[in-house]
Design an enzyme around this catalytic site. Sequence first.
Site, PDB file in Angstrom:
ATOM      1  N   ASN A   1      40.482  40.780  28.257  1.00  0.00           N
ATOM      2  CA  ASN A   1      41.917  40.470  28.193  1.00  0.00           C
ATOM      3  C   ASN A   1      42.069  39.220  27.336  1.00  0.00           C
ATOM      4  O   ASN A   1      41.757  38.121  27.779  1.00  0.00           O
ATOM      5  CB  ASN A   1      42.454  40.233  29.613  1.00  0.00           C
ATOM      6  CG  ASN A   1      43.915  39.824  29.593  1.00  0.00           C
ATOM      7  OD1 ASN A   1      44.572  39.875  28.558  1.00  0.00           O
ATOM      8  ND2 ASN A   1      44.429  39.415  30.745  1.00  0.00           N
TER       9      ASN A   1
ATOM     10  N   LYS B   1      44.752  37.905  26.323  1.00  0.00           N
ATOM     11  CA  LYS B   1      45.988  37.161  26.627  1.00  0.00           C
ATOM     12  C   LYS B   1      46.709  36.823  25.310  1.00  0.00           C
ATOM     13  O   LYS B   1      46.694  37.631  24.397  1.00  0.00           O
ATOM     14  CB  LYS B   1      45.639  35.939  27.482  1.00  0.00           C
ATOM     15  CG  LYS B   1      44.800  36.355  28.718  1.00  0.00           C
ATOM     16  CD  LYS B   1      44.635  35.316  29.760  1.00  0.00           C
ATOM     17  CE  LYS B   1      43.838  35.894  30.939  1.00  0.00           C
ATOM     18  NZ  LYS B   1      43.698  34.999  32.072  1.00  0.00           N
TER      19      LYS B   1
ATOM     20  N   HIS C   1      49.142  42.066  35.867  1.00  0.00           N
ATOM     21  CA  HIS C   1      48.271  40.883  35.823  1.00  0.00           C
ATOM     22  C   HIS C   1      48.982  39.709  36.502  1.00  0.00           C
ATOM     23  O   HIS C   1      50.204  39.592  36.409  1.00  0.00           O
ATOM     24  CB  HIS C   1      47.927  40.554  34.363  1.00  0.00           C
ATOM     25  CG  HIS C   1      46.887  39.485  34.256  1.00  0.00           C
ATOM     26  ND1 HIS C   1      47.189  38.149  34.384  1.00  0.00           N
ATOM     27  CD2 HIS C   1      45.541  39.553  34.083  1.00  0.00           C
ATOM     28  CE1 HIS C   1      46.073  37.443  34.275  1.00  0.00           C
ATOM     29  NE2 HIS C   1      45.054  38.271  34.099  1.00  0.00           N
TER      30      HIS C   1
ATOM     31  N   GLU D   1      49.373  36.741  35.733  1.00  0.00           N
ATOM     32  CA  GLU D   1      50.231  35.921  34.850  1.00  0.00           C
ATOM     33  C   GLU D   1      51.559  36.627  34.584  1.00  0.00           C
ATOM     34  O   GLU D   1      52.591  35.980  34.414  1.00  0.00           O
ATOM     35  CB  GLU D   1      49.472  35.603  33.555  1.00  0.00           C
ATOM     36  CG  GLU D   1      48.371  34.585  33.805  1.00  0.00           C
ATOM     37  CD  GLU D   1      47.149  34.729  32.916  1.00  0.00           C
ATOM     38  OE1 GLU D   1      47.211  35.421  31.892  1.00  0.00           O
ATOM     39  OE2 GLU D   1      46.110  34.137  33.273  1.00  0.00           O
TER      40      GLU D   1
ATOM     41  N   GLU E   1      41.492  40.302  41.070  1.00  0.00           N
ATOM     42  CA  GLU E   1      41.436  38.997  40.419  1.00  0.00           C
ATOM     43  C   GLU E   1      42.017  37.944  41.357  1.00  0.00           C
ATOM     44  O   GLU E   1      43.244  37.761  41.398  1.00  0.00           O
ATOM     45  CB  GLU E   1      42.249  39.015  39.128  1.00  0.00           C
ATOM     46  CG  GLU E   1      41.751  40.008  38.100  1.00  0.00           C
ATOM     47  CD  GLU E   1      42.075  39.564  36.692  1.00  0.00           C
ATOM     48  OE1 GLU E   1      41.165  39.556  35.871  1.00  0.00           O
ATOM     49  OE2 GLU E   1      43.231  39.204  36.410  1.00  0.00           O
TER      50      GLU E   1
ATOM     51  N   GLY F   1      40.621  31.443  35.065  1.00  0.00           N
ATOM     52  CA  GLY F   1      40.672  30.332  34.107  1.00  0.00           C
ATOM     53  C   GLY F   1      40.347  28.981  34.709  1.00  0.00           C
ATOM     54  O   GLY F   1      40.587  27.945  34.092  1.00  0.00           O
TER      55      GLY F   1
ATOM     56  N   SER G   1      36.971  34.025  35.891  1.00  0.00           N
ATOM     57  CA  SER G   1      35.875  33.174  35.400  1.00  0.00           C
ATOM     58  C   SER G   1      34.537  33.909  35.295  1.00  0.00           C
ATOM     59  O   SER G   1      33.486  33.342  35.616  1.00  0.00           O
ATOM     60  CB  SER G   1      35.750  31.920  36.268  1.00  0.00           C
ATOM     61  OG  SER G   1      36.932  31.136  36.175  1.00  0.00           O
TER      62      SER G   1
HETATM   63  O1  LIG Z   1      42.402  39.115  32.905  1.00  0.00           O
HETATM   64  C1  LIG Z   1      41.512  38.283  33.026  1.00  0.00           C
HETATM   65  C2  LIG Z   1      41.567  37.269  34.045  1.00  0.00           C
HETATM   66  O2  LIG Z   1      42.803  36.650  34.082  1.00  0.00           O
HETATM   67  C3  LIG Z   1      40.401  36.352  34.096  1.00  0.00           C
HETATM   68  O3  LIG Z   1      40.503  35.297  33.160  1.00  0.00           O
HETATM   69  P1  LIG Z   1      39.284  34.268  33.029  1.00  0.00           P
HETATM   70  O4  LIG Z   1      38.055  35.101  32.779  1.00  0.00           O
HETATM   71  O5  LIG Z   1      39.638  33.402  31.878  1.00  0.00           O
HETATM   72  O6  LIG Z   1      39.185  33.533  34.326  1.00  0.00           O
END
Ligand SMILES: O=C[C@H](O)COP(=O)(O)O
Length: 252
Positions: free
Chosen positions: A9, A11, A95, A97, A167, A173, A213
């Site tokens: 992802n 983002k 998601h 977010e 998640e 993050g 993460s």
């Molecule tokens: O979609 C992915 C998640 O939000 C995980 O993000 P991250 O690997 O940066 O913690």
Amino acid sequence: MRKPLIAANWKMYKIPAEAIDFTDAFLPLVANQEKTEIVLCPSMTSLGVAIAATKGTQVHIGAQTMHWLDNGAYTGETSPTMLNAIGATHVLIGHSERRQYFNETDETVNMKLKSALAHKLIPIVCVGEQKAERESGHTNDVLQQQLSIGLQGIDPAIATPLVIAYEPVWAIGTGLTATPQIADDAHKFIRAQIAELLSPAIAASTRILYGGSVKPDNAASLCCLENIDGALVGGASLDPISFAQIIANSSI
Ligand SMILES: O=C[C@H](O)COP(=O)(O)O
């Protein structure tokens, strides 16, 4: 037998030229990874170039969100028919977010999921608890609520492509990762919920990914557990070498 799935992802990162730089570097690194389904989810403006760059390879391209309707006066939105038309195969739904910043709810997740299945897009539905919810012992209540509304009215006969991404919001993050035990317990609970809400057969075939993460050095310990069928990777998927390492380490 569930085929492992590892999704990136990106983002709101990478302009189209950067997406091409990524695929140029990444595709040779995963040329022999037939055992894992690999999905890249770029931003909307990079979907087209990513689809062109991965054509003929085993790497699939997905969107990070979509509207549930085919068309209409919804400024800024992208429809499932638009994703079908350009060759996207997967779509992230709900998601955290999107839920936090764009008012997505379990009800909109449900409408998007029905639409994605109807349009033969592989839906990756994201669920997970906030830090305070875990600390107060409400993780399973939150997951139960997200799934019971999110999966409401889904016809088990067409639900086979369903993918769930667990998640925990506190791990996204932050560098904090759920321990393998925490993740496996949550996945086991999610699978039991799917059995109840859809059917035991769908529960057995649904891939449940872990996200939060995931990095090359923790991928093996998370992805090899009984109920974990892959990963949804944010930050560490932006670099082709690191994302390819996650895929390699997960398939040991
Ligand atoms: O979609 C992915 C998640 O939000 C995980 O993000 P991250 O690997 O940066 O913690």
